[in-house]
Design an enzyme around this catalytic site. Structure first.
Site, PDB file in Angstrom:
ATOM      1  N   GLU A 172      69.737  30.701  26.737  1.00  0.00           N
ATOM      2  CA  GLU A 172      68.499  29.968  27.066  1.00  0.00           C
ATOM      3  C   GLU A 172      68.366  28.671  26.275  1.00  0.00           C
ATOM      4  O   GLU A 172      67.338  28.424  25.629  1.00  0.00           O
ATOM      5  CB  GLU A 172      67.272  30.868  26.845  1.00  0.00           C
ATOM      6  CG  GLU A 172      67.270  32.069  27.758  1.00  0.00           C
ATOM      7  CD  GLU A 172      65.937  32.829  27.811  1.00  0.00           C
ATOM      8  OE1 GLU A 172      65.080  32.623  26.949  1.00  0.00           O
ATOM      9  OE2 GLU A 172      65.778  33.646  28.737  1.00  0.00           O
ATOM     10  N   GLU A 291      69.617  38.405  32.453  1.00  0.00           N
ATOM     11  CA  GLU A 291      68.361  38.965  31.929  1.00  0.00           C
ATOM     12  C   GLU A 291      67.394  39.097  33.091  1.00  0.00           C
ATOM     13  O   GLU A 291      67.005  38.089  33.691  1.00  0.00           O
ATOM     14  CB  GLU A 291      67.732  38.076  30.850  1.00  0.00           C
ATOM     15  CG  GLU A 291      68.456  38.122  29.521  1.00  0.00           C
ATOM     16  CD  GLU A 291      67.691  37.422  28.396  1.00  0.00           C
ATOM     17  OE1 GLU A 291      66.447  37.460  28.409  1.00  0.00           O
ATOM     18  OE2 GLU A 291      68.355  36.832  27.532  1.00  0.00           O
TER      19      GLU A 291
END
Ligand code: AHR
Length: 498
Positions: A172, A291
């Site tokens: 991320e 995720e």
């Protein structure tokens, strides 16, 4: 009010890559300490691995597990977690404001994964680390011997290389919450250069570049395009992340969120294919949805946690019946896109937004979401078949045209079995379903498993771990190649046919 589905063995979406049923363990909360690793626990083996947790994980047949983060990895020095345990440092862990004692690290995780019967997806730190550490860790983990880092591994008791095949290039990196967050150009460059040298050390590895941390990010999908512009020829996968919640207690909308997941996947595929055209490349970029889950129950509690504790309870969502339905819909969404989504990780696996919960020193049990995940992983292997569905639909204030029926069929040619996964999103009425399995000839029902509870907020807890469990209460019948079943209101169904 009824639904129909036509399934034909010639109409194949794709052979499903088993790794679509992957999961995730981060050094966060009680995922590692008190979760998979708890020396002194009555169920722990001599290495401190909890056997009760291992056995639940084995039931799930998890093919691959992403590790060690997550946000954690962007400040993590992997060297803190190798060598004699009494010499490993405790560090301030800035992502989750805890203290990391480093009693479990790379070698322990590889050993634990072997015991669990799963593969490692290792995420490297591209927040505070860069190209040099990227090549060093691959040398430590995967090089045979005769170099500084490989010999160091051998000196730590691991003669055989770990052969870690799948590596994530950071986590991320678009998020301002990330340690060492980057612009798309900054990240694209360091990811490309890291990828290059990692593959020079071990050409057999495959790499995942960071896509956006969610489709709500202001930089999405320009981030994907820019990152791929720099990394296209160096990586095999682009990542997607997404979490869903029911903050407003609007269950009808919550159950429709899987439509947004599919929309997200389609737009990332489009961005990848745009870059393929731009690069005149023959390579088809694959997606790693590494995720995904429901995550919202623990948000408020997490704001009250005292900083700098070791393994405090964090992100401990207690999942409800309705969360299990959403997870079922999300699994079906992944399967419908299994031609491009080749890997996916339910985030996470133990204690932290997880299907498995434990008490420190006590029992381990399965949350509600454990069951759709288990059914998909165990019965959803083979070919995903195109679901031609006719279903009544509903609208909510956020989403329109949500079909009451969410469904897909998976054909396992070896076992000669078809498994139909189906969610009835209708909260008040059952839904009659007819499935036309025209190319399969006469069929027999093996079983019709149902997960349902009159209370959509019902949970499995330490004191009542079996409140929501699947039952063989389905009524599916076969007449030639036609299957008929009634899908109870707000239910998850697994109809297995031979
Ligand atoms: O899974 C929990 C967190 O969600 C991860 O650490 C991070 O990557 C994401 O924001």
């Amino acid at each position: 009010h009824q639904a129909k589905m036509i399934v034909d063995k010639d109409f194949v979406i794709s052979r499903i890559d088993d790794r679509i049923y992957g999961s995730f363990i981060e050094h966060l909360g009680r995922a590692v300490y008190g979760g998979i690793y708890e020396p002194g626990h009555p169920a722990a083996d001599e290495r401190g691995f909890r056997k009760d947790v291992l056995s639940l994980i084995q039931t799930l047949r998890v093919p691959i597990i992403r590790y060690p983060g997550g946000n954690f990895v962007s400040g993590y020095d992997w060297k803190d977690g190798i060598g004699p345990k009494d010499q490993r440092p405790s560090r301030l862990e800035l992502a989750w404001r805890t203290v990391e004692p480093n009693q479990f690290g790379l070698n322990e995780f590889v050993e634990w994964s072997r015991t669990a019967g799963t593969n490692v997806m290792w995420a490297i730190n591209l927040g505070t680390h860069g190209v040099d550490e990227a090549r060093n860790i691959v040398e430590y983990a995967n090089h045979v011997s005769g170099s500084y880092w490989s010999d160091l591994r051998i000196s730590h008791g691991y003669r055989q290389p770990h052969a870690i095949k799948t590596w994530c290039l950071g986590n991320e990196m678009d998020g301002p919450w990330q340690i060492g967050a980057k612009t798309a150009v900054e990240y694209g460059r360091v990811a490309a250069e890291s990828a290059k040298v990692m593959k020079w050390v071990d050409p057999s590895i495959e790499l995942v570049a960071c896509g956006s941390s969610g489709k709500g990010m202001a930089t999405y999908p320009e981030w994907e395009a820019t990152v791929l512009d720099h990394t296209y020829e160096h990586v095999e996968f682009l990542s997607l992340h997404s979490y869903y919640g029911n903050h407003d207690n609007d269950t009808a909308t919550f159950l429709g969120r899987s439509l947004e997941m599919e929309d997200f996947i389609r737009s990332v595929v489009a961005t990848c294919d745009y870059m393929k055209a731009k690069k005149r490349s023959n390579k088809k970029m694959q997606l790693s949805f590494d995720e995904w889950n429901v995550w919202f129950h623990s948000n408020d509690a997490d704001k009250k946690i005292e900083p700098w504790q070791i393994a405090p309870p964090q992100l401990e969502d207690v999942y409800t019946m309705e969360d299990a339905l959403v997870v079922g819909c999300l699994l079906i969404a992944l399967l419908k896109n299994s031609d491009r989504v080749r890997m996916a990780c339910l985030a996470q696996l133990v204690n932290v937004i997880a299907p498995i919960m434990t008490e420190n020193g006590g029992q381990a049990w399965a949350q509600t979401i454990f069951y759709p995940y288990m059914h998909a992983s165990v019965y959803g292997r083979g070919q995903a078949l195109v679901p031609l569905v006719q279903s009544p639909k509903y609208d909510t204030k956020d989403i329109t045209d949500i079909p009451y029926l969410e469904s897909i069929a998976v054909y396992d040619e070896q076992a000669m079995e078809v498994t139909i996964f189906a969610v009835n999103r209708d909260l008040t009425n059952s839904l009659p379903l007819e499935v036309d399995l025209r190319s399969f000839g006469a069929c027999d029902i093996l079983e019709h498993i149902v997960l349902q509870n009159d209370n959509l907020k019902a949970t499995n807890t330490a004191s009542e771990p079996n409140r929501v469990t699947p039952k063989m209460t389905g009524n599916a019948t076969a007449d030639g190649s036609k299957i008929n079943a009634t899908l109870g209101k707000a239910s998850w169904n697994v109809i297995r046919v031979r």
